[in-house]
Design an enzyme around this catalytic site. Sequence first.
Site, PDB file in Angstrom:
ATOM      1  N   HIS A 131       0.870  -1.185   0.000  1.00  0.00           N
ATOM      2  CA  HIS A 131       0.000   0.000   0.000  1.00  0.00           C
ATOM      3  C   HIS A 131       0.906   1.235   0.000  1.00  0.00           C
ATOM      4  O   HIS A 131       2.018   1.182   0.520  1.00  0.00           O
ATOM      5  CB  HIS A 131      -0.837  -0.063   1.282  1.00  0.00           C
ATOM      6  CG  HIS A 131      -1.888   0.972   1.408  1.00  0.00           C
ATOM      7  ND1 HIS A 131      -1.616   2.248   1.818  1.00  0.00           N
ATOM      8  CD2 HIS A 131      -3.233   0.926   1.201  1.00  0.00           C
ATOM      9  CE1 HIS A 131      -2.746   2.942   1.863  1.00  0.00           C
ATOM     10  NE2 HIS A 131      -3.742   2.165   1.490  1.00  0.00           N
ATOM     11  N   ASP A 208       3.088  -4.339   8.093  1.00  0.00           N
ATOM     12  CA  ASP A 208       1.867  -3.567   7.872  1.00  0.00           C
ATOM     13  C   ASP A 208       0.707  -4.549   8.043  1.00  0.00           C
ATOM     14  O   ASP A 208       0.419  -5.352   7.149  1.00  0.00           O
ATOM     15  CB  ASP A 208       1.897  -2.957   6.468  1.00  0.00           C
ATOM     16  CG  ASP A 208       0.576  -2.282   6.119  1.00  0.00           C
ATOM     17  OD1 ASP A 208      -0.393  -2.389   6.906  1.00  0.00           O
ATOM     18  OD2 ASP A 208       0.507  -1.656   5.048  1.00  0.00           O
ATOM     19  N   GLN A 211      -4.594  -5.037   7.280  1.00  0.00           N
ATOM     20  CA  GLN A 211      -5.629  -5.969   6.811  1.00  0.00           C
ATOM     21  C   GLN A 211      -5.606  -7.299   7.548  1.00  0.00           C
ATOM     22  O   GLN A 211      -6.540  -8.093   7.395  1.00  0.00           O
ATOM     23  CB  GLN A 211      -5.472  -6.229   5.298  1.00  0.00           C
ATOM     24  CG  GLN A 211      -5.602  -4.993   4.426  1.00  0.00           C
ATOM     25  CD  GLN A 211      -7.015  -4.407   4.399  1.00  0.00           C
ATOM     26  OE1 GLN A 211      -7.986  -5.023   4.845  1.00  0.00           O
ATOM     27  NE2 GLN A 211      -7.140  -3.196   3.877  1.00  0.00           N
ATOM     28  N   LYS A 234     -10.732  -0.382  10.654  1.00  0.00           N
ATOM     29  CA  LYS A 234     -10.951  -1.575   9.828  1.00  0.00           C
ATOM     30  C   LYS A 234     -11.370  -2.773  10.667  1.00  0.00           C
ATOM     31  O   LYS A 234     -11.519  -3.880  10.173  1.00  0.00           O
ATOM     32  CB  LYS A 234      -9.672  -1.924   9.058  1.00  0.00           C
ATOM     33  CG  LYS A 234      -9.277  -0.882   8.014  1.00  0.00           C
ATOM     34  CD  LYS A 234      -8.121  -1.379   7.185  1.00  0.00           C
ATOM     35  CE  LYS A 234      -7.385  -0.283   6.471  1.00  0.00           C
ATOM     36  NZ  LYS A 234      -8.109   0.329   5.375  1.00  0.00           N
ATOM     37  N   CYS A 373      -4.826   2.402  -3.628  1.00  0.00           N
ATOM     38  CA  CYS A 373      -3.585   2.947  -3.044  1.00  0.00           C
ATOM     39  C   CYS A 373      -2.428   1.955  -3.209  1.00  0.00           C
ATOM     40  O   CYS A 373      -1.608   1.779  -2.291  1.00  0.00           O
ATOM     41  CB  CYS A 373      -3.756   3.311  -1.574  1.00  0.00           C
ATOM     42  SG  CYS A 373      -5.047   4.499  -1.277  1.00  0.00           S
TER      43      CYS A 373
HETATM   44  N1  C6P Z   1      -6.342   0.510   2.844  1.00  0.00           N
HETATM   45  C1  C6P Z   1      -8.174   0.177   1.307  1.00  0.00           C
HETATM   46  O1  C6P Z   1      -9.269   0.468   0.831  1.00  0.00           O
HETATM   47  P1  C6P Z   1      -5.073   3.867   7.043  1.00  0.00           P
HETATM   48  O2  C6P Z   1      -5.734   4.598   5.935  1.00  0.00           O
HETATM   49  O3  C6P Z   1      -3.870   4.598   7.550  1.00  0.00           O
HETATM   50  O4  C6P Z   1      -6.014   3.432   8.110  1.00  0.00           O
HETATM   51  O5  C6P Z   1      -4.552   2.495   6.416  1.00  0.00           O
HETATM   52  C2  C6P Z   1      -3.609   2.525   5.391  1.00  0.00           C
HETATM   53  C3  C6P Z   1      -3.359   1.145   4.881  1.00  0.00           C
HETATM   54  C4  C6P Z   1      -2.108   0.593   5.054  1.00  0.00           C
HETATM   55  N2  C6P Z   1      -1.850  -0.663   4.657  1.00  0.00           N
HETATM   56  C5  C6P Z   1      -2.782  -1.428   4.089  1.00  0.00           C
HETATM   57  C6  C6P Z   1      -2.443  -2.830   3.693  1.00  0.00           C
HETATM   58  C7  C6P Z   1      -4.069  -0.920   3.872  1.00  0.00           C
HETATM   59  O6  C6P Z   1      -4.986  -1.693   3.308  1.00  0.00           O
HETATM   60  C8  C6P Z   1      -4.360   0.403   4.256  1.00  0.00           C
HETATM   61  C9  C6P Z   1      -5.704   0.998   3.988  1.00  0.00           C
HETATM   62  C10 C6P Z   1      -7.681   0.952   2.504  1.00  0.00           C
HETATM   63  O7  C6P Z   1      -7.481  -0.723   0.865  1.00  0.00           O
HETATM   64  C11 C6P Z   1      -7.775   2.433   2.277  1.00  0.00           C
HETATM   65  S1  C6P Z   1      -6.722   2.995   1.000  1.00  0.00           S
END
Ligand code: C6P
Length: 418
Positions: A131, A208, A211, A234, A373
């Site tokens: 991401h 990371d 998910q 999430k 992203c």
């Molecule tokens: N992915 C998706 O629709 P934040 O936005 O900081 O809570 O999470 C960022 C992020 C980082 N790593 C991974 C693997 C992610 O999936 C995400 C967030 C969302 O896939 C929003 S772009």
Amino acid sequence: MANLQRNTPTFDSAKIRNDFPILKRIINGKPLVYLDNAATSQKPQAVIDTLTTYYETTNANIHRGIYKISEEATAAYEEVRSIVANFIGAKEPENIIFTRNTTESINLIAYAWGRENIETGDEILLTEMEHHSNIVPWQILAEERQATIKYIPINEDGELDLSDLNTLINKKTRLVSFVHMSNVLGTINSTEEIIERAHQAGAIVVLDAAQSVPHMPINVTNLDCDFLAFSSHKMLGPTGIGVLYGKTATLQEMSPFLGGGEMIDEVHLQASTYKKAPWRYEAGTPNIADTIAFGTAIQYLENLGMDNVRAHEKELTTYALDSLTKIGARVFGPTNIEERGGVLSFWYQDIHPHDLATALDTDGIAVRAGHHCAQPLMNVLKVPATTRASLYIYTTKQDIDMLITSLMKAGKFFNNGT
Ligand code: C6P
């Protein structure tokens, strides 16, 4: 933190759905089918109630009040640190830093650890399925420090290709940061080999887990990662609250991320001293209410049991993979259910994902379309975008059936004009 489903004997999505008020909404004349859980999850009534109760009964600033409600708010906030530590198998609550989200957690490492430890010529290792939140902070750091970023490639099944790992991780490698479960492919990366090899080379490992933590049991002590990042929103909790787990010694060694109130020991005109971790990294008034409600979200998941959450998603992902394949959709990512989670990115009949998502929305079905992203990954997959359906505890087979029916309808419309 009332109204939790206690001791749920079996995993019953239909029953769970009753705890989520938003799932009763009618969208374009149809019941909402929410399949964008990788972007953010919905919130159960218990989480909403915790927020309301906090503001109705306990609202006060924390760590400074010497009156009753401030002490209560402080205790409730700090209790969540223990709840989070326990949930991910951290050794102590002090391993848990509250941030705004996964993105801020990774930036904190890049800033506080990176600026002290990355030097000219050093190497940072990422993967092609990251991401943007696990790419851009390292690019900023690498540019500043004249370090190099390298990438572990992926194979045709959307898994990491570790055949060159021994070259990719070498004596110049200072940090390896990779996604535990891909938000596009659903791939669950096996961590052991990478973490072991990185540690042998003297590098630290960042996971990371945005998910993975919401969808499966995680134990950071067993994983042996140095840092792990995830977001409350999430996993049934509010937006605006995230977690950075760090090993005790590493957290105590690092310098602050943001400076200001709450993170200091003493301030003098020319210099200051700082609190110990994790408070050193939580400058200013934190997101108190959302943190406390995040605690309720974790308790809700614990009541369901994370093994049960994972088992439910495996069953539904298998069903969704079968159903999508039967109608001729091209699903990206591993087919082996043990190696993937409930994130299904696909192409259907060459219909652009944005058109497809718009068509699905007319049937009340919420999916995400775009690059998610993960633009470098889109380039590797040789597609500009995908349509993505992502599942969670309240998703049912009926939701998948509605997705399939709506896709077939869209297929007829776009390709036959009917
Ligand atoms: N992915 C998706 O629709 P934040 O936005 O900081 O809570 O999470 C960022 C992020 C980082 N790593 C991974 C693997 C992610 O999936 C995400 C967030 C969302 O896939 C929003 S772009």
